[in-house]
Design a protein around this motif. Structure first.
Motif, short mmCIF file in Angstrom:
data_model
loop_
_atom_site.label_atom_id
_atom_site.label_comp_id
_atom_site.label_asym_id
_atom_site.label_seq_id
_atom_site.Cartn_x
_atom_site.Cartn_y
_atom_site.Cartn_z
N LEU A 72 42.15 56.62 -13.17
CA LEU A 72 42.41 58.03 -12.88
C LEU A 72 41.24 58.64 -12.12
N ALA A 73 40.02 58.32 -12.55
CA ALA A 73 38.84 58.84 -11.84
C ALA A 73 38.77 58.28 -10.42
N TYR A 74 39.06 56.98 -10.26
CA TYR A 74 39.05 56.39 -8.92
C TYR A 74 40.05 57.10 -8.00
N CYS A 75 41.28 57.25 -8.49
CA CYS A 75 42.33 57.88 -7.68
C CYS A 75 41.96 59.32 -7.31
N THR A 76 41.44 60.06 -8.28
CA THR A 76 41.09 61.45 -8.03
C THR A 76 40.00 61.56 -6.97
N ALA A 77 38.95 60.75 -7.10
CA ALA A 77 37.84 60.82 -6.15
C ALA A 77 38.25 60.35 -4.75
N LEU A 78 39.17 59.38 -4.68
CA LEU A 78 39.60 58.85 -3.38
C LEU A 78 40.77 59.60 -2.79
N GLY A 79 41.31 60.58 -3.55
CA GLY A 79 42.46 61.34 -3.06
C GLY A 79 43.73 60.53 -3.01
N LEU A 80 43.95 59.68 -4.02
CA LEU A 80 45.12 58.80 -4.05
C LEU A 80 46.03 59.18 -5.20
N SER A 81 47.33 58.95 -5.03
CA SER A 81 48.29 59.27 -6.09
C SER A 81 48.75 58.03 -6.85
N HIS A 82 48.20 56.85 -6.48
CA HIS A 82 48.65 55.61 -7.14
C HIS A 82 47.50 54.63 -7.21
N GLY A 83 47.27 54.06 -8.40
CA GLY A 83 46.28 53.02 -8.59
C GLY A 83 46.88 51.87 -9.37
N HIS A 84 46.19 50.73 -9.38
CA HIS A 84 46.74 49.52 -9.99
C HIS A 84 45.70 48.82 -10.84
N LEU A 85 46.14 48.37 -12.01
CA LEU A 85 45.36 47.51 -12.89
C LEU A 85 46.03 46.15 -12.93
N VAL A 86 45.28 45.08 -12.71
CA VAL A 86 45.85 43.74 -12.71
C VAL A 86 45.21 42.95 -13.84
N TYR A 87 46.06 42.51 -14.79
CA TYR A 87 45.60 41.80 -15.98
C TYR A 87 45.96 40.32 -15.91
N PRO A 147 34.96 50.30 -7.07
CA PRO A 147 36.21 49.64 -7.47
C PRO A 147 36.23 48.19 -7.01
N ASP A 148 36.99 47.37 -7.73
CA ASP A 148 37.10 45.97 -7.32
C ASP A 148 37.71 45.86 -5.93
N LEU A 149 38.77 46.63 -5.67
CA LEU A 149 39.41 46.60 -4.35
C LEU A 149 39.86 48.01 -3.97
N VAL A 150 39.50 48.43 -2.77
CA VAL A 150 40.07 49.63 -2.18
C VAL A 150 40.92 49.17 -1.00
N LEU A 151 42.15 49.64 -0.95
CA LEU A 151 43.10 49.22 0.08
C LEU A 151 43.14 50.26 1.19
N TYR A 152 43.01 49.79 2.43
CA TYR A 152 42.96 50.68 3.59
C TYR A 152 44.09 50.33 4.56
N ARG A 153 44.62 51.36 5.16
CA ARG A 153 45.49 51.20 6.33
C ARG A 153 44.87 52.04 7.42
N GLY A 154 44.38 51.39 8.46
CA GLY A 154 43.56 52.11 9.43
C GLY A 154 42.22 52.43 8.78
N ASP A 155 41.79 53.69 8.92
CA ASP A 155 40.51 54.10 8.35
C ASP A 155 40.65 54.77 6.99
N GLY A 156 41.88 55.07 6.56
CA GLY A 156 42.06 55.81 5.32
C GLY A 156 42.48 54.94 4.16
N PRO A 157 41.96 55.21 2.93
CA PRO A 157 42.40 54.46 1.75
C PRO A 157 43.82 54.82 1.38
N VAL A 158 44.60 53.81 0.95
CA VAL A 158 45.98 54.06 0.54
C VAL A 158 46.22 53.67 -0.92
N SER A 159 45.29 52.93 -1.52
CA SER A 159 45.43 52.60 -2.93
C SER A 159 44.11 52.01 -3.41
N VAL A 160 44.01 51.85 -4.74
CA VAL A 160 42.82 51.28 -5.36
C VAL A 160 43.27 50.36 -6.48
#
Length: 408
Positions: free
Chosen positions: A335-350, A300-313
């Protein structure tokens, strides 16, 4: 006969219909992803942009030349602002002059000339470099081991000393950029002369050979006045090669920028700084695994972390949306990124060029995942674009800390 062809193509749009010879078609396709060519009625070709900008000079097998100008959809001032965030140490470009507001390459060459002139007005920076050589006299320290290996006459003497010299990484990079910009196609003659005169002010500096990695340098108090010129020089040198990686050399030269990478880098730097204020760390281009066997990887272009765990992509898309919903393949990707990372929210920036910004949630059916599509207005003033990214970061941080993670 050595025909010359001049083509001007917008980075996006319907393109234009052109009558091309076989050699001209071969030269255009020799550089991967340079333009999009499709057959058109009447034996002509449709030439469309492929999200790249710059000036390229191509040589055909029959000895002809193609001068290809790839124009950005954004204004030159807006594009230069995005480019100023091409490193983790953003630099503030000078305003472009009225004579260079239409073409990127003349604008960059003119900016380099003006920035380098102001930099060198304070004098050429010198530094110490360790030198090992054979001399007829003692200078510095004798290289004892090398000297003891000698037989016969004791002269010359093998010595090692620190030389105060202008031949340092900062000046080498600046000289390489001045030389390269002076030879780019489309640069006006007065600008070429100015660039050559500035290069002449760096005697004793060795220019890196083409293809040689640029020397490393670190920002210090001593070279602080060089930083704007060096950032601009590195930008020019980063786009100097239009040769395919690992492929055979092509008869082409010029300057080329990949705008999706420019937009991605801009978001990485600006959002990284803004999200850090919310206690969130951004990791660009992290490698993750999609399947349990860990055979399929994704970045992914950016994976967002708080501590050691990802919180968004998040993924950057240099696409100017004309409809409310993103392309289905973009939603699939997140959707694939969120599923693999165990996240319920992802973002696309256009990217967007219209007034105002927007954020639209897309709740995926029969899935706990929500994907939010954001649009940044890149035609806004520089301060306005930074305000948009700060607001985007605040919204992403709030959502990341509020929404639960998926079951892993």
């Amino acid at each position: 006969m050595n025909p010359e062809l001049t083509l001007t193509v917008r980075e996006t749009g319907p393109g234009s219909s052109q009558e091309l010879t076989g050699d001209q078609v071969a030269a255009l396709v020799a550089v991967p992803d340079l333009v999009r060519l499709t057959p058109a009625p009447g034996g002509r070709w449709s030439v469309r942009g492929n999200q790249k900008v710059g000036l390229v000079r191509l040589r055909t097998r029959s000895g002809g030349t193609i001068h290809l100008s790839l124009r950005p959809k954004l204004g030159i001032r807006d594009l230069l602002f995005l480019l100023s965030y091409s490193s983790t140490d953003p630099w503030r470009p000078e305003p472009v002059t009225a004579a260079t507001t239409d073409d990127l390459v003349p604008a960059l060459a003119d900016l380099l000339a003006r920035t380098a002139r102001r930099t060198l007005e304070g004098g050429v920076l010198h530094g110490y470099r360790e030198v090992a050589e054979d001399l007829p006299l003692i200078r510095g320290r004798i290289r004892t081991t090398a000297q003891l290996r000698r037989t016969g006459l004791p002269l010359p003497i093998s010595v090692q000393y620190d030389d105060h010299t202008p031949d340092i990484p900062e000046n080498r990079i600046l000289l390489a950029a001045l030389y390269m910009a002076a030879h780019l196609p489309g640069v006006p003659h007065p600008t070429r002369l100015a660039l050559r005169r500035l290069a002449d002010r760096l005697p004793g500096v060795h220019r890196p050979h083409p293809g040689e990695p640029l020397p490393a340098w670190t920002r210090t108090r001593l070279n602080a006045r060089y930083v704007p010129a060096l950032r601009l020089a590195e930008l020019l040198l980063s786009g100097r090669s239009i040769q395919p990686e690992g492929g055979a050399p092509t008869p082409a030269d010029g300057f080329l920028l990949d705008l999706p990478k420019v937009f991605e880098r801009f978001l990485t730097v600006t959002l990284g700084e803004a999200l850090a204020r919310h206690g969130i760390r951004c990791a660009p281009q992290d490698v993750h695994r999609l399947d349990e066997a860990q055979r399929a990887s994704f970045r992914p272009d950016l994976v967002l972390y708080r501590g050691d765990g990802p919180v968004s992509v998040m993924d950057a898309k240099y696409t100017f949306l004309k409809v409310t919903a993103p392309p289905v393949e973009h939603l699939y990707q997140l959707l694939a990124y969120c599923t693999a990372l165990g996240l319920s929210h992802g973002h696309l920036v256009y990217a967007a060029t219209g007034a105002g910004t927007s954020s639209v949630d897309h709740v995926i059916r029969n899935s706990p995942v929500t994907i939010t599509a954001h649009a940044l207005n890149l035609n806004a003033p520089a301060a306005g674009i930074l305000e948009q990214t700060a607001a985007l970061a605040a919204g992403v941080a709030t959502a990341a800390l509020r929404l639960p993670a998926l079951r892993r």
